[in-house]
Design a protein around this motif. Sequence first.
Motif, PDB file in Angstrom:
ATOM      1  N   VAL A 179      30.198  -4.696  14.143  1.00 39.21           N
ATOM      2  CA  VAL A 179      30.621  -5.900  13.906  1.00 39.21           C
ATOM      3  C   VAL A 179      29.684  -6.674  12.885  1.00 39.21           C
ATOM      4  O   VAL A 179      30.411  -7.343  12.010  1.00 39.21           O
ATOM      5  CB  VAL A 179      30.101  -6.899  15.179  1.00 39.21           C
ATOM      6  CG1 VAL A 179      30.193  -8.372  15.029  1.00 39.21           C
ATOM      7  CG2 VAL A 179      31.241  -6.452  16.294  1.00 39.21           C
ATOM      8  N   LEU A 180      28.517  -6.338  12.665  1.00 43.81           N
ATOM      9  CA  LEU A 180      27.479  -6.838  11.457  1.00 43.81           C
ATOM     10  C   LEU A 180      28.147  -6.433  10.002  1.00 43.81           C
ATOM     11  O   LEU A 180      28.091  -7.201   9.225  1.00 43.81           O
ATOM     12  CB  LEU A 180      26.102  -6.153  11.561  1.00 43.81           C
ATOM     13  CG  LEU A 180      25.404  -6.937  12.455  1.00 43.81           C
ATOM     14  CD1 LEU A 180      23.797  -6.323  12.831  1.00 43.81           C
ATOM     15  CD2 LEU A 180      25.086  -8.310  12.254  1.00 43.81           C
ATOM     16  N   LEU A 181      28.870  -5.260  10.134  1.00 41.14           N
ATOM     17  CA  LEU A 181      29.552  -4.560   8.867  1.00 41.14           C
ATOM     18  C   LEU A 181      30.999  -4.940   8.705  1.00 41.14           C
ATOM     19  O   LEU A 181      31.597  -4.174   7.863  1.00 41.14           O
ATOM     20  CB  LEU A 181      29.110  -3.155   8.726  1.00 41.14           C
ATOM     21  CG  LEU A 181      27.618  -2.841   8.592  1.00 41.14           C
ATOM     22  CD1 LEU A 181      27.519  -1.161   8.689  1.00 41.14           C
ATOM     23  CD2 LEU A 181      26.947  -3.353   7.372  1.00 41.14           C
ATOM     24  N   ASN A 182      31.466  -5.711   9.495  1.00 42.30           N
ATOM     25  CA  ASN A 182      32.807  -6.104   9.461  1.00 42.30           C
ATOM     26  C   ASN A 182      33.920  -4.836   9.650  1.00 42.30           C
ATOM     27  O   ASN A 182      34.647  -4.720   8.871  1.00 42.30           O
ATOM     28  CB  ASN A 182      32.995  -6.930   8.087  1.00 42.30           C
ATOM     29  CG  ASN A 182      34.417  -7.677   8.049  1.00 42.30           C
ATOM     30  OD1 ASN A 182      34.793  -8.245   9.125  1.00 42.30           O
ATOM     31  ND2 ASN A 182      35.091  -7.892   7.118  1.00 42.30           N
ATOM     32  N   GLU A 183      33.191  -4.100  10.574  1.00 43.87           N
ATOM     33  CA  GLU A 183      34.345  -3.035  11.082  1.00 43.87           C
ATOM     34  C   GLU A 183      34.829  -3.225  12.293  1.00 43.87           C
ATOM     35  O   GLU A 183      34.265  -3.857  13.089  1.00 43.87           O
ATOM     36  CB  GLU A 183      33.713  -1.660  10.829  1.00 43.87           C
ATOM     37  CG  GLU A 183      33.001  -1.261   9.596  1.00 43.87           C
ATOM     38  CD  GLU A 183      33.987  -0.618   8.577  1.00 43.87           C
ATOM     39  OE1 GLU A 183      35.109  -0.116   8.980  1.00 43.87           O
ATOM     40  OE2 GLU A 183      33.926  -0.671   7.384  1.00 43.87           O
ATOM     41  N   VAL A 184      35.881  -2.731  12.594  1.00 43.91           N
ATOM     42  CA  VAL A 184      36.430  -2.555  13.964  1.00 43.91           C
ATOM     43  C   VAL A 184      35.821  -1.639  14.836  1.00 43.91           C
ATOM     44  O   VAL A 184      35.614  -0.242  14.386  1.00 43.91           O
ATOM     45  CB  VAL A 184      37.911  -2.271  14.126  1.00 43.91           C
ATOM     46  CG1 VAL A 184      38.368  -2.233  15.636  1.00 43.91           C
ATOM     47  CG2 VAL A 184      38.945  -3.153  13.221  1.00 43.91           C
ATOM     48  N   PRO A 185      35.150  -2.047  15.650  1.00 47.35           N
ATOM     49  CA  PRO A 185      34.202  -1.313  16.645  1.00 47.35           C
ATOM     50  C   PRO A 185      34.854  -0.036  16.821  1.00 47.35           C
ATOM     51  O   PRO A 185      35.909  -0.076  17.372  1.00 47.35           O
ATOM     52  CB  PRO A 185      33.572  -1.992  18.005  1.00 47.35           C
ATOM     53  CG  PRO A 185      33.732  -3.297  17.069  1.00 47.35           C
ATOM     54  CD  PRO A 185      35.134  -3.533  16.434  1.00 47.35           C
ATOM     55  N   LEU A 186      34.099   1.213  16.935  1.00 53.52           N
ATOM     56  CA  LEU A 186      34.728   2.397  17.436  1.00 53.52           C
ATOM     57  C   LEU A 186      35.131   2.260  18.811  1.00 53.52           C
ATOM     58  O   LEU A 186      35.976   2.872  19.439  1.00 53.52           O
ATOM     59  CB  LEU A 186      33.611   3.827  17.278  1.00 53.52           C
ATOM     60  CG  LEU A 186      33.598   4.195  15.797  1.00 53.52           C
ATOM     61  CD1 LEU A 186      32.333   5.246  15.762  1.00 53.52           C
ATOM     62  CD2 LEU A 186      34.831   4.740  15.538  1.00 53.52           C
TER      63      LEU A 186
END
Length: 216
Positions: free
Chosen positions: A141-148
């Motif tokens: 979330v902090l790195l603006n990725e869809v969580p695994l």
Amino acid sequence: MDSFREFSFTAFIDLLGTFAFAISGIRLASGKQIDWFGAYVVGLVTAVGGGTTRDLLLGVTPFWMQNGSCFFTTGVALLAALVLKNRLFRWRSALFIFDSIGLGLFTVVGISKSLAAGLPFWVCIVMGTVTGSVGGVVRDVLLNEVPLLFRKDIYALACVVGGIVYFIGSYFRLPPGLSELLSALTVIAIRAIALRFHVHLPLLNATPDPPHDRET
């Protein structure tokens, strides 16, 4: 003496899991134009996010407020990443490997601490899954990725299976250290097998409305 050995083994797993998760956070941050301090913060929250959530659910003081070893371990992970960045950051499987190791080890730590709190086995499995997976969610979330956790990858389900293996070992009266090792290895193996053979859960896709039901 037995309790001391068990504590020492659990503490070792905790430190190793912290290092692995911190590396995974730092590795993912390396592609996001983040400075060293930002990478340290991402690595730290990856390492402590799951354990903090677990402790709050258990109604106890978060572990990092009582033992600051995670701050030092994350610093060591950052230093290792900087020294080995030419290899580590270019190694395409590095994120997967360190994330899987952290996932397996922290699942065991969550189960062990929940057992010590006198909780039933199914709650321990949930807490193991929380400990293993929430840190990765915060990182993504902090790195603006869809969580695994929310992708088709086998992630939290691997923690659940690892937890079941832990209690199967306990049922057959295996030494606690062996049950913990088998549980962690199960989680790591499931992640590796899922990647190697492209095993994943079905995606939830919305079914398009029939043409005659759409607004005109």
